[in-house]
Enzyme design. Structure first.
Site, mmCIF file in Angstrom:
data_model
loop_
_atom_site.group_PDB
_atom_site.id
_atom_site.type_symbol
_atom_site.label_atom_id
_atom_site.label_comp_id
_atom_site.label_asym_id
_atom_site.label_seq_id
_atom_site.Cartn_x
_atom_site.Cartn_y
_atom_site.Cartn_z
ATOM 1 N N SER A 67 0.856 -0.947 -0.333
ATOM 2 C CA SER A 67 -0.021 0.317 0.163
ATOM 3 C C SER A 67 1.218 1.306 0.357
ATOM 4 C CB SER A 67 -0.937 0.013 1.370
ATOM 5 O OG SER A 67 -1.948 1.380 1.260
ATOM 6 N N LYS B 98 -13.913 -3.286 3.832
ATOM 7 C CA LYS B 98 -14.400 -2.414 3.750
ATOM 8 C C LYS B 98 -16.192 -3.124 3.834
ATOM 9 C CE LYS B 98 -11.950 -0.523 -0.292
ATOM 10 N NZ LYS B 98 -11.580 -0.181 -1.230
ATOM 11 N N ASN C 216 -14.457 3.064 3.787
ATOM 12 C CA ASN C 216 -13.232 2.928 3.103
ATOM 13 C C ASN C 216 -12.413 3.992 4.798
ATOM 14 O OD1 ASN C 216 -13.391 5.002 2.447
ATOM 15 N ND2 ASN C 216 -11.689 4.890 0.533
ATOM 16 N N GLY D 36 -16.490 -6.287 -10.651
ATOM 17 C CA GLY D 36 -16.530 -6.760 -9.701
ATOM 18 C C GLY D 36 -18.067 -6.525 -8.655
ATOM 19 N N GLY E 179 -17.480 -6.639 -5.031
ATOM 20 C CA GLY E 179 -17.196 -5.927 -4.210
ATOM 21 C C GLY E 179 -17.108 -4.839 -3.270
ATOM 22 N N GLY E 180 -16.736 -4.379 -2.000
ATOM 23 C CA GLY E 180 -16.838 -3.054 -1.751
ATOM 24 C C GLY E 180 -15.846 -1.642 -2.363
ATOM 25 N N ALA E 181 -15.866 -2.345 -2.966
ATOM 26 C CA ALA E 181 -14.922 -0.460 -4.521
ATOM 27 C C ALA E 181 -16.279 -1.036 -5.486
ATOM 28 C CB ALA E 181 -13.454 -1.611 -4.573
ATOM 29 N N GLY F 93 -5.185 3.330 -10.994
ATOM 30 C CA GLY F 93 -6.195 4.012 -10.235
ATOM 31 C C GLY F 93 -5.297 4.494 -9.247
#
Ligand code: ATR
Length: 291
Positions: free
Chosen positions: A11, A68, A93, A133, A135-137, A254
């Site tokens: 990260s 998330k 997030n 996707g 998921g959370g994003a 991103g």
């Protein structure tokens, strides 16, 4: 402050936020002692970890894969009255500790919107969006498109997750306010021929993080998109983006989204807008870190 995820080693958030904090401290000395760390927390440790962060006087947390969505079920998780849309979004997030609880925010949508504008010169309004996707994003992106985009096409490996997301989106206030808004699920391995021309493809899966990962979608199998955005920034060019570049499709990774979502999280924690030079430094810091 800290970012927690699993994995987390790569990260860039700590280097970006610590640069921002030192810059901010030049004009706001109250932030001189603030630091931002990263912790690898497995999903089964999340509840204990969040409680320990609270006891250890951490003030703010960023959450990344896979936390998330699951964070929202924790007893310590709270939603402020003006953030109630988070319940519908089903993903947070950013957490801010206050009054013995952790208050959730989601800055991914803000990050995505600004990144698309900066890097590709586009908005999602009136556009067909192919979202990869569930998921959370992906949730944050989908909620942002609801009612403003022309349509949303959700491609996700696991059909049940895809269907669950679509079902939840259709129960949201935003969806109800725009009846008949088109949301369709599809199998990314066998995309339907009905996918729209000139869509904006957004990858919100984690597929591409590892160098050996396949692309989440073969762009040759769909009508030519207007642009391709991958939320992944490391590697800087995923297989999906390589294919987009080869086909002459405008594309971006991103990195700017990371900066804008991070800047927005920081604004929640410091409870004031970030000066432009701090934001600019955040952009430069992540770009330098990836060189
Ligand atoms: P985030 O918070 O970043 O959205 P997440 O909630 O764990 O992370 O979601 C990860 C997304 O990547 C999911 O859509 C997941 O698809 P499934 O619902 O099928 O699990 C997708 N994903 C992860 N690994 C994948 C893989 N190897 N192939 C295809 N999709 C994958």
């Amino acid at each position: 402050l800290a970012v927690i995820g699993h994995p987390i080693a790569h990260s860039l958030s700590p280097v970006m936020h610590n640069a921002a904090l030192s810059e901010l401290a030049k004009s706001r000395p109250e932030f001189a002692k603030w630091r931002y760390f990263k912790f690898d927390i497995a999903p089964e440790q999340l509840e204990t970890a969040v409680d320990l962060f609270g006891e250890s006087k951490f003030y703010g947390l960023n959450l990344t894969v896979p936390h998330k969505t699951i964070v929202m079920a924790l007893p310590a998780f709270k939603v402020a009255p003006q953030q109630q849309f988070l319940r519908e979004m089903g993903a947070a997030n950013t957490l801010k500790r206050k009054d013995h609880g952790w208050y959730g925010y989601n800055t991914d949508g803000f990050g995505l919107k600004n990144a698309l504008a900066d890097d590709l010169g586009i908005g999602l309004e009136n556009q067909h969006v192919v979202l990869l996707g569930a998921g959370g994003a992906a949730r944050a992106a989908a909620v942002m498109c609801l009612g403003t985009s022309a349509s949303i096409w959700i491609g996700n490996r696991t059909e049940t997750n895809r269907d669950a997301l679509i079902k939840e989106l259709k129960q949201s206030t935003q969806f109800k306010a725009h009846e008949n808004f088109p949301i369709t699920g599809f199998d990314p391995v066998n995309p339907p021929s009905t996918l729209p021309q000139r869509a904006i493809v957004i990858n919100a899966t984690s597929l591409g993080l590892k160098p050996t990962d396949e692309s989440p979608l073969d762009l040759e199998k769909i009508p030519k998109p207007a642009a391709v955005f991958d939320m992944i920034y490391r590697p800087a060019q995923t297989r999906l983006l390589k294919q987009a570049a080869k086909m002459g499709i405008p594309n971006a990774n991103g990195l700017s989204m990371l900066v804008y979502q991070g800047a927005s999280s920081l604004e929640h924690w410091i409870e004031s807008p970030l000066p432009f030079d701090v934001l600019d430094l955040m952009h430069r810091t992540v770009r330098d870190a990836l060189k």
